[in-house]
Design a protein around this motif. Structure first.
Motif, PDB file in Angstrom:
ATOM      1  N   ARG A  17      81.127  31.896  58.173  1.00 14.05           N
ATOM      2  CA  ARG A  17      80.224  31.589  59.283  1.00 14.05           C
ATOM      3  C   ARG A  17      79.006  32.514  59.295  1.00 14.05           C
ATOM      4  O   ARG A  17      77.892  32.086  59.601  1.00 14.05           O
ATOM      5  N   GLU A  18      79.194  33.798  58.964  1.00 14.56           N
ATOM      6  CA  GLU A  18      78.069  34.738  58.923  1.00 14.56           C
ATOM      7  C   GLU A  18      77.081  34.358  57.826  1.00 14.56           C
ATOM      8  O   GLU A  18      75.862  34.376  58.031  1.00 14.56           O
ATOM      9  N   ASP A  31      75.270  31.385  58.981  1.00 10.78           N
ATOM     10  CA  ASP A  31      74.402  31.719  60.112  1.00 10.78           C
ATOM     11  C   ASP A  31      73.131  32.420  59.647  1.00 10.78           C
ATOM     12  O   ASP A  31      72.099  32.382  60.319  1.00 10.78           O
ATOM     13  N   LYS A  81      77.174  30.184  63.176  1.00  7.14           N
ATOM     14  CA  LYS A  81      78.358  31.016  63.400  1.00  7.14           C
ATOM     15  C   LYS A  81      79.153  30.523  64.602  1.00  7.14           C
ATOM     16  O   LYS A  81      80.379  30.388  64.552  1.00  7.14           O
ATOM     17  N   GLY A 120      74.251  36.984  60.669  1.00  4.99           N
ATOM     18  CA  GLY A 120      73.441  35.978  61.349  1.00  4.99           C
ATOM     19  C   GLY A 120      72.528  36.586  62.390  1.00  4.99           C
ATOM     20  O   GLY A 120      71.320  36.315  62.414  1.00  4.99           O
TER      21      GLY A 120
END
Length: 664
Positions: free
Chosen positions: A157-158, A161, A168, A301
């Protein structure tokens, strides 16, 4: 019944507020004119006013300070270890939960337990290496396994992002299907960008992509170019974020990235995306770095978002600085300014932009034939009126309030009348004219009820003749005038006198004559824009020569000579036109100056010498020159210079009639 409609009210977010009061140009014009007289170009004077701002209004310098302060705050508040710190916490939690499970699992084989404990005990100190070491570990604790899976999910997710803002949070509870949808979006996106690089894409390709994956792009791009712009700016910020990390942090993240979503394929897709974007937007800053030194950790992110904020602040700094060719206040990105500094900053910037636009459109500034910006005649008239009012207030404070009668082409009425003659412009005496008509009508035996006025009946009010003046204002523009702070007061004086003559005594003629190493004729607009000269020399001789030529052009007018100087003559004009300079003053220079002054004295010139400065030698010289032609020598303070010169002009032109000068 008529339809009822509800209304909603809120902050206006359109262009300039239609209900806002118009900007006040008076303060801006006064400030700009003052700077112009000090030697600034009108363009630079306008820029300086916009930088300083006005009463109760932020200027560009204030906004620039706030931009730099916000930039410093971001760097001082944050550091880039947020993702690594979060991974470390999850890793420590997983290891702790696994050890607890090993300790309480009585059914586990002792050798297996010992091996597992030894493996956990001897994990590398590097977070990335420890995560990679445990990638194939068979977790006995469900809690530990969940924590380790969150590491993989967090990294994925990071990394997403970094390239797609908000990803994220959007994938926080994602399942395998959601992750697969993201992989498909990346694959389709890279395919679209590849086709665009080759020039093979169509509008249909873009529309199909957005129809399928548009939910991932809240910017709602309208075409592929806008899509690339949004992605490339974010991707470049992500690269600058990595550049800002320490070498150890970069190495850790690169090693951890293989665990993102548990699939090395994600990094391959992101790597291809970065390559496509860098090729399509090579002009962006891909190699920059920042120096974060705060205590608040940033994830990848959020860190990329902060780096984008820093880039936006840098762009705002350039826009506010206005240091590039063709810079205009309309260049300011008001939405970005509101995001970074708040809506009140955007309001201040919009007001400044409207003020700049109004100054350019109002007629106060105009373009010269060379393209440069200049004060217009309208601005000069307003400036002259302001300066004359200031001079009048100082004069009235010193000598008492003046009468408000205005001078015209004719003189004051004497109380007598005379028959009208062809060409007369004096007002009729109505009583005498009607009386003459009645007497003539009765004398001719005509019916008084059919009264007719004949030319012979008309009588006009007799007036005294006003004297018209030819005024030569000689102003010293030598180096010492600028060096001693007398440059602007000299200009203010010239403008005030020019406005007085051109509006109140239109029958008079005024000639501005500047004298430094040489003398020259100059109109008021040129003098206003004249920058301080660095040439030494006070050639009063040449100035008096030009004054004599001016007086000869107006032989029927009363000659009035006004000289403003702060030094003795140090130059005179030779027959070949060369200016001879000598300091201390050469006797030949003094002699030539006195000879020319005597010529003006014989013409009946009313002379006033205005001395600036306290030099004893200058004082003796000025007083001797004034006595020589029956003139006056005055030495006002700089603040009273304008009032003094105006007063001396009025005195000089009134010496033939005591009541001629009373105009305010």
């Amino acid at each position: 019944m008529p339809e009822r409609r509800s209304s909603r009210y809120g902050r206006y977010h359109g262009g300039p507020d239609p209900l806002a009061p118009p900007v006040d140009l008076a303060e801006a014009l006064d400030a700009i004119a003052e700077d112009v007289m000090a030697g600034y170009s009108p363009e630079n004077a306008l820029r300086e006013f916009l930088r300083r701002g006005g009463r109760g209004r932020e200027g560009l310098d204030d906004l620039a300070r706030r931009v730099q302060q916000r930039r410093r705050d971001l760097l001082r508040r944050h550091n880039l270890g947020g993702t690594l710190d979060e991974v470390r916490k999850l890793l420590d939690a997983a290891v702790l939960d696994e050890r607890k499970q090993l300790a309480r699992d009585a059914a586990m084989d002792d050798d297996d337990r010992a091996f597992r404990e030894m493996r956990l005990q001897n994990l590398p100190t590097s977070t990335a290496a420890a995560v990679n070491e445990l990638a194939s570990y068979d977790w006995q604790s469900r809690e530990a396994a969940a924590s380790f899976d969150r590491i993989k999910d967090l990294l994925g997710r990071e990394l997403l992002d970094q390239r797609f803002a908000g990803m994220k949070r959007a994938l926080e509870s994602a399942d395998d299907a959601d992750r697969e949808a993201v992989n498909q979006m990346l694959s389709d996106l890279n395919g679209l960008l590849d086709k665009h690089r080759r020039g093979e894409d169509t509008d249909v390709d873009f529309d199909d992509f957005m129809a399928k994956h548009g939910d991932h792009f809240p910017e709602n791009p309208r075409n592929v170019e806008e899509l690339i712009d949004a992605l490339a700016q974010r991707s470049a910020a992500a690269q600058r974020l990595l550049n800002s990390m320490t070498a150890e942090q970069r190495r850790e993240l690169m090693e951890l990235s293989a665990q993102a979503f548990g699939s090395p394929g994600l990094m391959a897709q992101l790597g291809q995306l970065d390559a496509n974007l860098q090729a399509l937007r090579p002009g962006l800053d891909w190699g920059g770095a920042e120096s974060f030194r705060g205590s608040e950790g940033l994830g990848l992110g959020d860190g990329t978002g902060v780096v984008q904020d820093l880039a936006e602040l840098d762009a705002l700094g350039q826009q506010i600085g206005q240091d590039y060719g063709g810079a205009r206040m309309d260049d300011l990105d008001l939405e970005a300014l509101a995001r970074q500094l708040g809506p009140e900053a955007a309001v201040s910037a919009r007001t400044l932009a409207e003020l700049e636009r109004a100054m350019r459109d109002s007629g106060y500034l105009r373009r010269g034939t060379d393209g440069s910006l200049r004060l217009s005649p309208r601005a000069m008239r307003r400036l002259g009126k302001t300066l004359l009012a200031d001079a009048a207030s100082r004069l009235s404070g010193r000598q008492g309030q003046r009468d408000t009668r205005q001078a015209g082409a004719v003189g004051e009425q004497t109380g007598a009348t005379r028959p009208w003659r062809f060409g007369d412009t004096e007002p009729w005496d109505t009583t005498r004219t009607l009386t003459n008509a009645i007497h003539r009508t009765v004398g001719e035996g005509l019916d008084p009820g059919t009264l007719r006025i004949d030319v012979a009946d008309i009588e006009v009010a007799e007036t005294e003749t006003r004297t018209q003046s030819a005024v030569a204002l000689l102003v010293d523009v030598s180096f010492s005038m600028a060096a001693e702070g007398r440059w602007v007061p000299m200009k203010r004086t010239a403008l005030a006198l020019h406005h007085l003559v051109s509006t109140r005594f239109r029958g008079d003629q005024l000639q501005l004559i500047t004298f430094g190493r040489h003398a020259g004729l100059m109109d008021v607009e040129e003098l206003t824009a004249l920058g301080p000269w660095r040439e030494q020399g006070t050639n009063l001789h040449h100035g008096l020569l030009l004054a004599g030529q001016f007086f000869r052009k107006h032989p029927t007018m009363q000659p009035v000579l006004l000289v403003v100087t702060d030094g003795e003559p140090t130059a005179h004009l030779l027959p070949d036109g060369y200016a001879w300079f000598s300091y201390p003053p050469d006797p030949a220079t003094i002699s030539a100056t006195v000879v020319e002054l005597d010529k003006l004295g014989r013409r009946g010139a009313q002379a006033t010498f205005v001395r600036l400065g306290d030099d004893p030698g200058l004082q003796r010289f000025i007083e001797q020159m004034a006595r020589r032609v029956g003139g006056r020598a005055v030495a006002p303070d700089l603040d009273n210079l304008g009032g003094t010169v105006v007063d001396e002009y009025l005195r000089a032109r009134s010496r033939g009639r005591d009541d001629d000068l009373l105009w305010w």
